[in-house]
Design a protein around this motif. Structure first.
Motif, PDB file in Angstrom:
ATOM      1  N   LYS A 242       7.448  17.569  31.808  1.00 16.80           N
ATOM      2  CA  LYS A 242       6.760  16.805  30.762  1.00 16.80           C
ATOM      3  C   LYS A 242       6.086  17.725  29.756  1.00 16.80           C
ATOM      4  N   GLU A 243       5.926  19.006  30.125  1.00 13.60           N
ATOM      5  CA  GLU A 243       5.370  19.981  29.188  1.00 13.60           C
ATOM      6  C   GLU A 243       6.339  20.264  28.044  1.00 13.60           C
ATOM      7  N   MET A 244       7.615  19.946  28.242  1.00 17.02           N
ATOM      8  CA  MET A 244       8.617  20.119  27.175  1.00 17.02           C
ATOM      9  C   MET A 244       8.507  18.913  26.241  1.00 17.02           C
ATOM     10  N   LYS A 245       7.354  18.779  25.632  1.00 17.56           N
ATOM     11  CA  LYS A 245       6.974  17.563  24.928  1.00 17.56           C
ATOM     12  C   LYS A 245       7.621  17.393  23.566  1.00 17.56           C
ATOM     13  N   SER A 246       8.345  18.411  23.075  1.00 15.25           N
ATOM     14  CA  SER A 246       8.978  18.316  21.755  1.00 15.25           C
ATOM     15  C   SER A 246      10.494  18.119  21.831  1.00 15.25           C
ATOM     16  N   LEU A 247      11.067  18.161  23.022  1.00 19.75           N
ATOM     17  CA  LEU A 247      12.525  18.110  23.158  1.00 19.75           C
ATOM     18  C   LEU A 247      13.082  16.774  22.681  1.00 19.75           C
ATOM     19  N   GLN A 248      13.976  16.828  21.693  1.00 18.76           N
ATOM     20  CA  GLN A 248      14.560  15.626  21.103  1.00 18.76           C
ATOM     21  C   GLN A 248      16.052  15.491  21.395  1.00 18.76           C
ATOM     22  N   TYR A 249      16.754  16.624  21.487  1.00 15.51           N
ATOM     23  CA  TYR A 249      18.215  16.600  21.630  1.00 15.51           C
ATOM     24  C   TYR A 249      18.610  17.455  22.822  1.00 15.51           C
ATOM     25  N   LEU A 250      19.309  16.838  23.769  1.00 17.80           N
ATOM     26  CA  LEU A 250      19.735  17.522  24.988  1.00 17.80           C
ATOM     27  C   LEU A 250      21.231  17.309  25.188  1.00 17.80           C
ATOM     28  N   ASN A 251      21.988  18.402  25.184  1.00 12.78           N
ATOM     29  CA  ASN A 251      23.434  18.329  25.353  1.00 12.78           C
ATOM     30  C   ASN A 251      23.809  18.879  26.724  1.00 12.78           C
ATOM     31  N   LEU A 252      24.298  17.980  27.598  1.00 11.36           N
ATOM     32  CA  LEU A 252      24.717  18.351  28.949  1.00 11.36           C
ATOM     33  C   LEU A 252      26.203  18.062  29.160  1.00 11.36           C
ATOM     34  N   ARG A 253      26.943  18.006  28.093  1.00 10.05           N
ATOM     35  CA  ARG A 253      28.364  17.681  28.188  1.00 10.05           C
ATOM     36  C   ARG A 253      29.105  18.713  29.048  1.00 10.05           C
ATOM     37  N   GLY A 254      30.065  18.219  29.828  1.00  9.21           N
ATOM     38  CA  GLY A 254      30.908  19.130  30.587  1.00  9.21           C
ATOM     39  C   GLY A 254      30.213  19.805  31.747  1.00  9.21           C
ATOM     40  N   ASN A 255      29.270  19.092  32.390  1.00  6.78           N
ATOM     41  CA  ASN A 255      28.627  19.619  33.587  1.00  6.78           C
ATOM     42  C   ASN A 255      29.061  18.813  34.806  1.00  6.78           C
ATOM     43  N   MET A 256      28.262  18.817  35.868  1.00  7.65           N
ATOM     44  CA  MET A 256      28.691  18.211  37.131  1.00  7.65           C
ATOM     45  C   MET A 256      27.671  17.210  37.661  1.00  7.65           C
ATOM     46  N   VAL A 257      26.999  16.504  36.729  1.00  7.34           N
ATOM     47  CA  VAL A 257      26.025  15.491  37.134  1.00  7.34           C
ATOM     48  C   VAL A 257      26.787  14.265  37.633  1.00  7.34           C
ATOM     49  N   THR A 258      26.585  13.916  38.896  1.00  8.01           N
ATOM     50  CA  THR A 258      27.335  12.825  39.524  1.00  8.01           C
ATOM     51  C   THR A 258      26.518  11.554  39.647  1.00  8.01           C
ATOM     52  N   ASP A 259      25.250  11.689  40.016  1.00  9.54           N
ATOM     53  CA  ASP A 259      24.405  10.546  40.336  1.00  9.54           C
ATOM     54  C   ASP A 259      23.605  10.110  39.108  1.00  9.54           C
ATOM     55  N   LEU A 260      23.761   8.863  38.696  1.00 11.05           N
ATOM     56  CA  LEU A 260      23.036   8.344  37.534  1.00 11.05           C
ATOM     57  C   LEU A 260      21.527   8.314  37.745  1.00 11.05           C
ATOM     58  N   THR A 261      21.083   8.276  38.993  1.00  8.68           N
ATOM     59  CA  THR A 261      19.642   8.254  39.239  1.00  8.68           C
ATOM     60  C   THR A 261      18.987   9.576  38.833  1.00  8.68           C
ATOM     61  N   GLU A 262      19.797  10.627  38.636  1.00  2.00           N
ATOM     62  CA  GLU A 262      19.251  11.898  38.155  1.00  2.00           C
ATOM     63  C   GLU A 262      18.597  11.738  36.784  1.00  2.00           C
ATOM     64  N   LEU A 263      19.039  10.738  36.031  1.00  3.40           N
ATOM     65  CA  LEU A 263      18.498  10.538  34.688  1.00  3.40           C
ATOM     66  C   LEU A 263      17.016  10.201  34.703  1.00  3.40           C
ATOM     67  N   ALA A 264      16.528   9.691  35.815  1.00  2.00           N
ATOM     68  CA  ALA A 264      15.102   9.371  35.918  1.00  2.00           C
ATOM     69  C   ALA A 264      14.247  10.624  35.747  1.00  2.00           C
ATOM     70  N   LYS A 265      14.827  11.779  36.012  1.00  2.00           N
ATOM     71  CA  LYS A 265      14.084  13.033  35.892  1.00  2.00           C
ATOM     72  C   LYS A 265      13.878  13.447  34.438  1.00  2.00           C
ATOM     73  N   LEU A 266      14.496  12.708  33.513  1.00  2.00           N
ATOM     74  CA  LEU A 266      14.335  13.004  32.087  1.00  2.00           C
ATOM     75  C   LEU A 266      13.357  12.058  31.405  1.00  2.00           C
ATOM     76  N   ARG A 267      12.854  11.061  32.127  1.00  2.00           N
ATOM     77  CA  ARG A 267      12.021  10.054  31.459  1.00  2.00           C
ATOM     78  C   ARG A 267      10.661  10.604  31.043  1.00  2.00           C
ATOM     79  N   ASP A 268      10.255  11.753  31.602  1.00  2.00           N
ATOM     80  CA  ASP A 268       8.969  12.347  31.229  1.00  2.00           C
ATOM     81  C   ASP A 268       9.059  13.206  29.976  1.00  2.00           C
ATOM     82  N   LEU A 269      10.256  13.256  29.364  1.00  2.00           N
ATOM     83  CA  LEU A 269      10.405  13.982  28.094  1.00  2.00           C
ATOM     84  C   LEU A 269      10.088  12.990  26.981  1.00  2.00           C
TER      85      LEU A 269
END
Length: 343
Positions: A242-269
């Protein structure tokens, strides 16, 4: 032309990394690396000469005293140069392009204390160690054979390009000495960790095409707005703070994220508005877009498409329903605890 003059017209050519990624980013750095491995011939010594310098000089400006003039821009690309020792005497140079040669040593540049802009792409450099250059603002060392990030301590450096090299770990980047650096380009290296990038003033960080499996050590990047992590091996989204308080654009294309619940870890941005997850296993799920918006309520765009009002409304209904279910479960657990409590 003053040392503080805008350098946009002299910036090295780069891909527009903020635009949509419709196609795979170029693999030219891989071709360059293979070429370097296949051809190990010794280059004939070709030192920089006065004649070549004379051809490459331009941009006549006043010198520091204002009483004399000197050419301050030098372009000597594709000259098969192996030695630039002659540059020690050209102390008034501010803009230098020595790309596409066979250089292994940049130490003569230590004498160019008025240097503002440097492009040394496609040489044979293994290091970018230089003395502190007090006015250097833009430096590009792309497509060399650089193995580390030591010896970079230029107080006014704003943009540093190290893409297409052989860096495995970021070390030696002192935030006290690099307090003006806002853009760091490290695509196409061999990075296995994001540790060592402790630069609080950084705004744009490009780490695509490396060997990263997770994000770590970026907690202090409070001014970071753009983060490219395309084509790595990332499986988990832990490490986003959550300290990364200015992050607006995140590109994770072409990685190995399988579980959609992992997205919850981005809600503090809090300012995350655009997320790219194409070519991850989770993007094949039928409820992919809906789940992303449920997990990250303030997200405005996923991959190439903005969310429609209907999608936002539906995601809000789902969030509300989940909240009510959690509250009911909590009440039931509380009641059960009271029932089982000793009289």
């Amino acid at each position: 032309m003053s040392d503080e003059e805008d350098l946009e017209d002299f910036e090295p050519d780069q891909d527009d990394l903020d635009k949509e990624d419709d196609e795979k980013e170029t693999e030219e750095w891989e071709d360059y690396r293979k070429e370097g491995e296949e051809f190990s011939e010794e280059w004939l010594p070709t030192p920089l000469t006065e004649a070549v310098v004379k051809e490459g000089l331009s941009l006549l400006c006043k010198t520091g005293s204002g009483l004399a003039h000197a050419y301050v821009k030098l372009e000597v690309k594709e000259r098969d140069l192996t030695d630039i020792s002659l540059l020690r005497s050209y102390i008034h140079l501010r803009y230098v392009d020595i790309s596409e040669n066979h250089l292994t040593d940049l130490s003569p540049l230590n004498y160019l204390t008025h240097l503002l802009w440097l492009k040394a792409d496609s040489n044979q450099l293994r290091s970018v160690q230089l003395n502190e250059l007090p006015y250097l603002q833009i430096a590009s060392f792309a497509y060399n054979q650089i193995i580390d990030t030591e010896g970079i301590a230029h107080p006014r450096l704003r943009s540093l390009d190290l893409k297409g090299n052989r860096i495995q770990m970021v070390t030696g980047l002192d935030p006290q000495k690099l307090n003006s650096l806002h853009t760091l380009e490290l695509r196409g290296n061999q990075l296995k960790s994001t540790l060592g990038i402790n630069l609080p003033k950084l705004k744009n960080l490009y780490l695509a095409q490396n060997m990263l499996k997770k994000v770590e050590g970026l907690e202090n990047l409070t001014n970071l707005t753009t983060l490219h992590l395309r084509d790595n091996q990332i499986e988990t989204l832990s490490g986003f703070s959550k300290e990364m308080k200015s992050l607006q654009y995140l590109n994770l294309r072409g990685n190995m994220v399988t579980d959609l619940t992992e997205l919850a870890k981005l809600r503090d941005l809090p300012k995350l508005r655009a997320l790219v997850l194409l070519d991850n296993p989770c993007a094949d799920e039928t409820d992919y877009r809906q789940e992303a918006l449920v997990q990250i309520a303030h997200l405005e765009r996923l991959d190439k498409d903005f969310f429609e009002e209907e999608e936002q409304a539906e995601a809000e209904e789902i969030r509300q329903r989940l909240k009510e279910e959690r509250e009911q479960e909590a009440e039931q657990e509380h009641s059960l605890d009271l029932d089982q409590a000793p009289m």
